[in-house]
Design a protein around this motif. Structure first.
Motif, PDB file in Angstrom:
ATOM      1  N   LEU A 158       0.834  -1.204   0.000  1.00 23.63           N
ATOM      2  CA  LEU A 158       0.000   0.000   0.000  1.00 23.63           C
ATOM      3  C   LEU A 158       0.867   1.251   0.000  1.00 23.63           C
ATOM      4  O   LEU A 158       0.602   2.207  -0.747  1.00 23.63           O
ATOM      5  CB  LEU A 158      -0.925   0.018   1.223  1.00 23.63           C
ATOM      6  N   GLN A 159       1.890   1.236   0.822  1.00 21.49           N
ATOM      7  CA  GLN A 159       2.784   2.396   0.911  1.00 21.49           C
ATOM      8  C   GLN A 159       3.533   2.625  -0.393  1.00 21.49           C
ATOM      9  O   GLN A 159       3.716   3.769  -0.824  1.00 21.49           O
ATOM     10  CB  GLN A 159       3.754   2.198   2.075  1.00 21.49           C
ATOM     11  N   GLN A 160       3.938   1.551  -1.043  1.00 28.91           N
ATOM     12  CA  GLN A 160       4.626   1.669  -2.336  1.00 28.91           C
ATOM     13  C   GLN A 160       3.711   2.287  -3.384  1.00 28.91           C
ATOM     14  O   GLN A 160       4.142   3.138  -4.181  1.00 28.91           O
ATOM     15  CB  GLN A 160       5.096   0.287  -2.809  1.00 28.91           C
ATOM     16  N   GLN A 161       2.449   1.874  -3.390  1.00 23.53           N
ATOM     17  CA  GLN A 161       1.512   2.399  -4.377  1.00 23.53           C
ATOM     18  C   GLN A 161       1.221   3.880  -4.140  1.00 23.53           C
ATOM     19  O   GLN A 161       1.048   4.655  -5.095  1.00 23.53           O
ATOM     20  CB  GLN A 161       0.212   1.597  -4.364  1.00 23.53           C
ATOM     21  N   ARG A 163       3.390   5.984  -2.763  1.00 23.12           N
ATOM     22  CA  ARG A 163       4.603   6.673  -3.219  1.00 23.12           C
ATOM     23  C   ARG A 163       4.653   6.750  -4.745  1.00 23.12           C
ATOM     24  O   ARG A 163       5.158   7.732  -5.312  1.00 23.12           O
ATOM     25  CB  ARG A 163       5.851   5.946  -2.700  1.00 23.12           C
ATOM     26  N   ALA A 164       4.100   5.735  -5.403  1.00 18.53           N
ATOM     27  CA  ALA A 164       4.097   5.714  -6.869  1.00 18.53           C
ATOM     28  C   ALA A 164       3.139   6.752  -7.455  1.00 18.53           C
ATOM     29  O   ALA A 164       3.289   7.150  -8.610  1.00 18.53           O
ATOM     30  CB  ALA A 164       3.726   4.326  -7.377  1.00 18.53           C
ATOM     31  N   GLY A 165       2.144   7.159  -6.668  1.00 18.98           N
ATOM     32  CA  GLY A 165       1.234   8.183  -7.154  1.00 18.98           C
ATOM     33  C   GLY A 165      -0.247   7.896  -6.989  1.00 18.98           C
ATOM     34  O   GLY A 165      -1.082   8.681  -7.457  1.00 18.98           O
ATOM     35  N   ALA A 166      -0.596   6.789  -6.331  1.00 13.90           N
ATOM     36  CA  ALA A 166      -2.017   6.500  -6.111  1.00 13.90           C
ATOM     37  C   ALA A 166      -2.640   7.584  -5.239  1.00 13.90           C
ATOM     38  O   ALA A 166      -2.119   7.913  -4.175  1.00 13.90           O
ATOM     39  CB  ALA A 166      -2.187   5.137  -5.443  1.00 13.90           C
ATOM     40  N   GLY A 167      -3.760   8.129  -5.682  1.00 13.59           N
ATOM     41  CA  GLY A 167      -4.445   9.167  -4.919  1.00 13.59           C
ATOM     42  C   GLY A 167      -5.388   8.614  -3.880  1.00 13.59           C
ATOM     43  O   GLY A 167      -5.757   9.304  -2.924  1.00 13.59           O
ATOM     44  N   GLU A 168      -5.800   7.359  -4.062  1.00 14.66           N
ATOM     45  CA  GLU A 168      -6.666   6.673  -3.109  1.00 14.66           C
ATOM     46  C   GLU A 168      -6.323   5.183  -3.131  1.00 14.66           C
ATOM     47  O   GLU A 168      -5.848   4.656  -4.138  1.00 14.66           O
ATOM     48  CB  GLU A 168      -8.141   6.830  -3.463  1.00 14.66           C
ATOM     49  N   ILE A 169      -6.599   4.514  -2.019  1.00 15.14           N
ATOM     50  CA  ILE A 169      -6.463   3.063  -1.937  1.00 15.14           C
ATOM     51  C   ILE A 169      -7.835   2.459  -1.665  1.00 15.14           C
ATOM     52  O   ILE A 169      -8.535   2.883  -0.732  1.00 15.14           O
ATOM     53  CB  ILE A 169      -5.489   2.638  -0.819  1.00 15.14           C
ATOM     54  N   LEU A 170      -8.222   1.502  -2.489  1.00 17.97           N
ATOM     55  CA  LEU A 170      -9.443   0.720  -2.259  1.00 17.97           C
ATOM     56  C   LEU A 170      -9.016  -0.579  -1.589  1.00 17.97           C
ATOM     57  O   LEU A 170      -8.351  -1.413  -2.205  1.00 17.97           O
ATOM     58  CB  LEU A 170     -10.157   0.428  -3.586  1.00 17.97           C
ATOM     59  N   LEU A 171      -9.359  -0.731  -0.326  1.00 16.89           N
ATOM     60  CA  LEU A 171      -8.995  -1.930   0.435  1.00 16.89           C
ATOM     61  C   LEU A 171     -10.171  -2.895   0.437  1.00 16.89           C
ATOM     62  O   LEU A 171     -11.211  -2.624   1.029  1.00 16.89           O
ATOM     63  CB  LEU A 171      -8.624  -1.550   1.868  1.00 16.89           C
ATOM     64  N   ILE A 188      -8.935  -2.492   8.312  1.00 16.46           N
ATOM     65  CA  ILE A 188      -9.142  -1.088   7.949  1.00 16.46           C
ATOM     66  C   ILE A 188      -8.266  -0.179   8.800  1.00 16.46           C
ATOM     67  O   ILE A 188      -7.604   0.740   8.295  1.00 16.46           O
ATOM     68  CB  ILE A 188     -10.632  -0.704   8.099  1.00 16.46           C
ATOM     69  N   HIS A 189      -8.239  -0.434  10.092  1.00 18.23           N
ATOM     70  CA  HIS A 189      -7.450   0.398  11.000  1.00 18.23           C
ATOM     71  C   HIS A 189      -5.964   0.321  10.661  1.00 18.23           C
ATOM     72  O   HIS A 189      -5.277   1.354  10.585  1.00 18.23           O
ATOM     73  CB  HIS A 189      -7.681  -0.030  12.445  1.00 18.23           C
ATOM     74  N   THR A 190      -5.471  -0.894  10.440  1.00 16.03           N
ATOM     75  CA  THR A 190      -4.053  -1.078  10.118  1.00 16.03           C
ATOM     76  C   THR A 190      -3.688  -0.340   8.832  1.00 16.03           C
ATOM     77  O   THR A 190      -2.660   0.336   8.757  1.00 16.03           O
ATOM     78  CB  THR A 190      -3.720  -2.574   9.978  1.00 16.03           C
ATOM     79  N   ALA A 191      -4.525  -0.472   7.824  1.00 17.43           N
ATOM     80  CA  ALA A 191      -4.261   0.191   6.541  1.00 17.43           C
ATOM     81  C   ALA A 191      -4.297   1.700   6.673  1.00 17.43           C
ATOM     82  O   ALA A 191      -3.443   2.413   6.131  1.00 17.43           O
ATOM     83  CB  ALA A 191      -5.262  -0.276   5.494  1.00 17.43           C
ATOM     84  N   SER A 192      -5.281   2.213   7.383  1.00 17.62           N
ATOM     85  CA  SER A 192      -5.432   3.666   7.506  1.00 17.62           C
ATOM     86  C   SER A 192      -4.263   4.292   8.249  1.00 17.62           C
ATOM     87  O   SER A 192      -3.885   5.438   7.980  1.00 17.62           O
ATOM     88  CB  SER A 192      -6.744   4.017   8.202  1.00 17.62           C
ATOM     89  N   GLU A 193      -3.685   3.552   9.171  1.00 16.10           N
ATOM     90  CA  GLU A 193      -2.534   4.055   9.918  1.00 16.10           C
ATOM     91  C   GLU A 193      -1.267   4.072   9.074  1.00 16.10           C
ATOM     92  O   GLU A 193      -0.323   4.809   9.372  1.00 16.10           O
ATOM     93  CB  GLU A 193      -2.307   3.184  11.169  1.00 16.10           C
ATOM     94  N   ALA A 194      -1.256   3.250   8.028  1.00 17.09           N
ATOM     95  CA  ALA A 194      -0.034   3.068   7.233  1.00 17.09           C
ATOM     96  C   ALA A 194       0.075   4.032   6.058  1.00 17.09           C
ATOM     97  O   ALA A 194       1.164   4.205   5.507  1.00 17.09           O
ATOM     98  CB  ALA A 194       0.037   1.630   6.723  1.00 17.09           C
ATOM     99  N   ILE A 195      -1.027   4.637   5.650  1.00 12.25           N
ATOM    100  CA  ILE A 195      -0.998   5.498   4.457  1.00 12.25           C
ATOM    101  C   ILE A 195      -1.602   6.861   4.774  1.00 12.25           C
ATOM    102  O   ILE A 195      -2.359   7.013   5.732  1.00 12.25           O
ATOM    103  CB  ILE A 195      -1.761   4.858   3.278  1.00 12.25           C
TER     104      ILE A 195
END
Length: 251
Positions: A158-161, A163-171, A188-195
């Motif tokens: 998720l973090q790589q994406q 940095r690559a330029g993703a404006g949003e992440i769909l988990l 959800i909580h883990t992902a939101s804390e990481a990006i």
């Protein structure tokens, strides 16, 4: 405009709408044009259409259908499925689609996210990450087109994406997909804390309380499929969307 978006996620297969359960057993639920017209009437915030067959079969996006969908859609539309080049993405955006959603291509061609973000802007690029728990109950990236778990750290991905330029992440939680059993709040909580970009949570939503819980867990927006297309214990097909006033009170 609501503070947090609530997004119907519609799955396309052979030009018809389907709904899966844990990414299996697609059930036909109707005509996509008809569904969009209904969602127009219900003043939906945003709509997401994902062609689940295109990447599996290696097919190009169905541009004619995408143009028809965009022409009917009165709200911002995100499209995903079969996109593997900048040219394809540009053609889709030219149809009137606001956002491109990448899943298989983001895994196979990481540079594509950067190329798209550079050409069209990060606000137009959503990267979809499907996450499935393994035998040890550990979340892992899942490649839907090949139906296999990817052996890489999903949080780093998720973090790589981003940095690559993703404006949003769909988990997308594979284990919750179509179950109406509630979202995976820990995921959800883990992902939101990481990006640091908006996170759209998808999978398991069955009620307004689930939507609120997903937002409180860290999601910026909540997407759902079964919650908006099925009704009652027998899962009869009935397209619905909460009243705007109910969503306002929720947030």
């Amino acid at each position: 405009m609501l503070r947090n978006r609530v997004i119907p996620a519609l799955l396309l297969q052979n030009e018809g709408l389907v709904k899966t359960t844990k990414f299996k057993n697609p059930k036909y639920v109707g005509d996509p044009i008809n569904a969009i017209r209904i969602f127009n009437d219900k003043e939906v915030d945003e709509l997401m259409v994902l062609d689940i067959a295109a990447s599996q079969t290696g097919s190009e996006p169905n541009y004619q259908l995408i143009e028809e969908l965009a022409g009917e859609c009165f709200m911002p539309l995100a499209y995903g499925g079969g996109i593997s080049t900048v040219e394809q993405a540009g053609r889709i955006l030219a149809c009137g689609v606001e956002k491109i959603c990448l899943q298989t291509a983001a895994l196979n061609k990481p540079q594509l996210v950067s190329d798209l973000a550079q050409k069209f802007g990060s606000q137009s690029i959503v990267v979809s990450a499907d996450v499935k728990k393994n035998w040890f109950n550990k979340p892992k990236l899942f490649k839907a087109a090949e139906r296999k778990i990817v052996d890489s750290d999903w949080i780093e991905y998720l973090q790589q994406q981003v940095r690559a330029g993703a404006g949003e992440i769909l988990l997308n939680s594979v284990d919750q997909d179509g179950t109406l059993s509630g979202p995976d709040l820990d995921l959800i909580h883990t992902a939101s804390e990481a990006i640091e970009v908006p996170l759209i949570a998808l999978g398991g939503i069955s009620s307004l309380a689930d939507i609120k819980a997903a937002i409180e867990a860290g999601a910026s927006a909540v997407a759902a499929g079964s919650f908006f297309v099925f009704h009652g214990p027998h899962r009869a097909v009935l397209i619905t969307y909460p009243k705007y006033s109910d969503l306002e009170q929720l947030f």
